[in-house]
Write an enzyme that holds these catalytic residues in place. Structure first.
Site, short mmCIF file in Angstrom:
data_model
loop_
_atom_site.label_atom_id
_atom_site.label_comp_id
_atom_site.label_asym_id
_atom_site.label_seq_id
_atom_site.Cartn_x
_atom_site.Cartn_y
_atom_site.Cartn_z
N TYR A 34 -3.26 -5.48 9.35
CA TYR A 34 -4.11 -6.25 8.22
C TYR A 34 -5.05 -6.93 9.18
O TYR A 34 -4.80 -7.89 10.06
CB TYR A 34 -3.38 -7.24 7.20
CG TYR A 34 -2.05 -6.63 6.73
CD1 TYR A 34 -2.11 -5.33 6.32
CD2 TYR A 34 -1.20 -7.45 6.40
CE1 TYR A 34 -0.93 -4.54 5.54
CE2 TYR A 34 -0.17 -6.86 5.40
CZ TYR A 34 -0.06 -5.29 5.15
OH TYR A 34 0.91 -4.77 4.72
N SER A 83 3.29 -4.49 -3.91
CA SER A 83 2.60 -4.05 -5.17
C SER A 83 3.62 -3.96 -6.47
O SER A 83 3.48 -3.13 -7.28
CB SER A 83 1.97 -2.64 -4.74
OG SER A 83 0.87 -2.85 -3.83
N PRO A 84 4.36 -5.16 -6.58
CA PRO A 84 5.22 -5.08 -7.84
C PRO A 84 4.31 -5.34 -9.14
O PRO A 84 4.72 -5.05 -10.42
CB PRO A 84 6.08 -6.29 -7.67
CG PRO A 84 5.21 -7.21 -6.88
CD PRO A 84 4.51 -6.37 -6.00
N LEU A 85 3.03 -5.52 -9.07
CA LEU A 85 2.05 -5.44 -10.13
C LEU A 85 1.24 -4.28 -10.26
O LEU A 85 0.10 -4.25 -10.81
CB LEU A 85 1.42 -6.78 -10.24
CG LEU A 85 1.93 -8.08 -10.05
CD1 LEU A 85 1.22 -9.39 -9.85
CD2 LEU A 85 3.16 -8.20 -11.34
N GLY A 86 1.79 -3.11 -9.61
CA GLY A 86 0.98 -1.94 -9.61
C GLY A 86 -0.35 -2.13 -8.96
O GLY A 86 -1.48 -1.84 -9.25
N ARG A 87 -0.42 -2.69 -7.87
CA ARG A 87 -1.77 -3.05 -7.04
C ARG A 87 -2.71 -3.92 -8.16
O ARG A 87 -4.15 -3.69 -8.05
CB ARG A 87 -2.42 -1.73 -6.60
CG ARG A 87 -1.43 -1.19 -5.65
CD ARG A 87 -2.19 -0.23 -4.86
NE ARG A 87 -1.32 0.32 -3.89
CZ ARG A 87 -0.89 -0.02 -2.54
NH1 ARG A 87 -1.56 -1.09 -2.04
NH2 ARG A 87 -0.28 0.55 -1.94
N GLY A 88 -2.30 -4.70 -8.84
CA GLY A 88 -3.00 -5.67 -9.84
C GLY A 88 -3.36 -4.99 -10.94
O GLY A 88 -3.81 -5.61 -12.01
N PHE A 89 -2.99 -3.59 -11.22
CA PHE A 89 -3.50 -3.16 -12.46
C PHE A 89 -2.64 -3.63 -13.74
O PHE A 89 -3.33 -3.80 -14.85
CB PHE A 89 -3.09 -1.61 -12.27
CG PHE A 89 -3.18 -0.67 -13.54
CD1 PHE A 89 -4.56 -0.10 -13.79
CD2 PHE A 89 -2.35 -0.39 -14.30
CE1 PHE A 89 -4.99 0.60 -14.81
CE2 PHE A 89 -2.68 0.50 -15.48
CZ PHE A 89 -4.01 0.97 -15.62
N SER A 97 -2.03 -6.75 -14.29
CA SER A 97 -2.52 -7.75 -14.90
C SER A 97 -3.67 -7.57 -15.88
O SER A 97 -3.80 -8.45 -16.83
CB SER A 97 -3.74 -8.51 -13.80
OG SER A 97 -4.64 -7.68 -13.50
#
Length: 336
Positions: free
Chosen positions: A64, A213-219, A221
């Site tokens: 990163y 990415s437990p939020l599906g890479r923000g999807f 939200s």
């Protein structure tokens, strides 16, 4: 006051909160933004706020930036190092000019070079959890893990982990030195670890699982309504799951998750995090904003009944999500 329960990560003695903080989005990678623009001061404030509410497990990597993310984390933890559990990763090759070669390097001499660079960048003399970010296809995993084991003996690393590896690789690595944790993408939208033998192997060997990415890479939200909502240099534009018809097929699945969230009086993100945590898995959602670290932390207090868990899983059975989670060039190095 802490709202986050501590759990054992693996069976080697490491304890972490149920939820950590993924720091990747706080800096660029090779000059490009990952999830939109980041602000250093805001990111550091988020790391400080995370500690106040019990999220002291930080996840970074030399990739990163490259190296910029570790240096940002160093600024945030300065004078308070012992309060944090720091995980970082190596394996994407970075040359002496601090540039990514976009190759992989797991050779023992590179392992030694990478750890010393990360220690310097993080301003510390030890790493709590040191992961191999991706397997080097040209170096036997036994050689890489053997070199990582030497770092433990030298006191530079407390525990070692692997990222995006196959069940077979986990077994081979664990024979060389006990593996504490394996990190992989895992969420309501990405459950391959349930079917490819990885979770089964981890349970057999007493190795912890960390879900990035437990939020599906923000999807999950729900803030992204169309593929055009991503900034021009947003990494997610390269992911098949977020392109064309795939995006809209997945949006339909998300709507059903949103309905359950509304009925429970929580956000879709909180519901998705609560689901991961209910599996006994440590989640490391990434954010660079205090608002979201507080929202995410509240998910640890949500209790899901067995019926609610099954309902969520029935909306998106394994393999139903449209589109793969990386493009073809990167998928070949996943589950290696």
């Amino acid at each position: 006051m802490s709202t986050i329960k501590k759990v054992a990560l693996g069976s080697q003695g490491l304890e972490v909160p149920q939820q950590g903080l993924g720091c990747m989005g706080m800096t660029t990678i090779a000059g490009g933004d990952i999830y939109g623009k980041a602000n250093e001061a805001e990111s550091i404030s988020t790391i400080h706020r995370a500690l106040e509410i019990g999220i002291d497990f930080l996840d970074t990597a030399d990739l990163y930036g490259p190296l910029l993310n570790e240096r940002l984390v160093a600024k945030a933890i300065k004078g308070n190092r012992d309060q944090y559990t720091i995980a970082t990763k190596f394996g994407y090759e970075i040359d002496d000019q601090e540039q990514l070669t976009w190759g992989f390097n797991g050779r023992p001499e590179y392992v030694n070079k990478a750890i010393d660079r990360s220690l310097k960048n993080l301003g510390t003399d030890y790493i709590d959890l040191y992961y191999l970010h991706r397997v080097d296809p040209n170096t036997p995993i036994e050689e890489t893990v053997g070199a990582m084991a030497e770092l433990v003996k030298a006191g530079k690393v407390r525990y070692i982990g692997l990222s995006e590896v196959s069940a077979e690789t986990i077994k081979r690595a664990n024979k060389i030195h006990p593996i504490t944790a394996v990190q992989s993408e895992y969420s309501l939208f990405e459950r391959e670890a349930e079917t490819n033998g990885v979770l089964e192997t981890l349970n057999e060997l007493g190795i912890g699982f960390v879900a990035y990415s437990p939020l599906g890479r923000g999807f999950i939200s729900g803030d992204i309504k169309s593929p055009d909502d991503f900034a021009a240099d947003d990494f997610r534009r390269t992911i098949p799951r977020f392109q064309g018809d795939n995006f809209y097929k997945n949006l339909e699945l998300l709507k059903q998750i949103q309905e359950i969230a509304v009925s429970k009086g929580v956000t879709p993100s909180q519901l998705a995090l609560a689901w991961v945590i209910s599996k006994g898995i440590v989640a490391i959602p990434g954010t660079k904003r205090i608002k979201y670290i507080e929202e995410n932390a509240a998910a640890s207090n949500i209790i899901l009944s067995a019926e609610e868990q099954l309902k969520l899983e029935s909306i998106i059975p394994v393999g139903v999500t449209a589109g793969s989670r990386y493009d073809d060039s990167q998928m070949q190095f996943v589950n290696a």
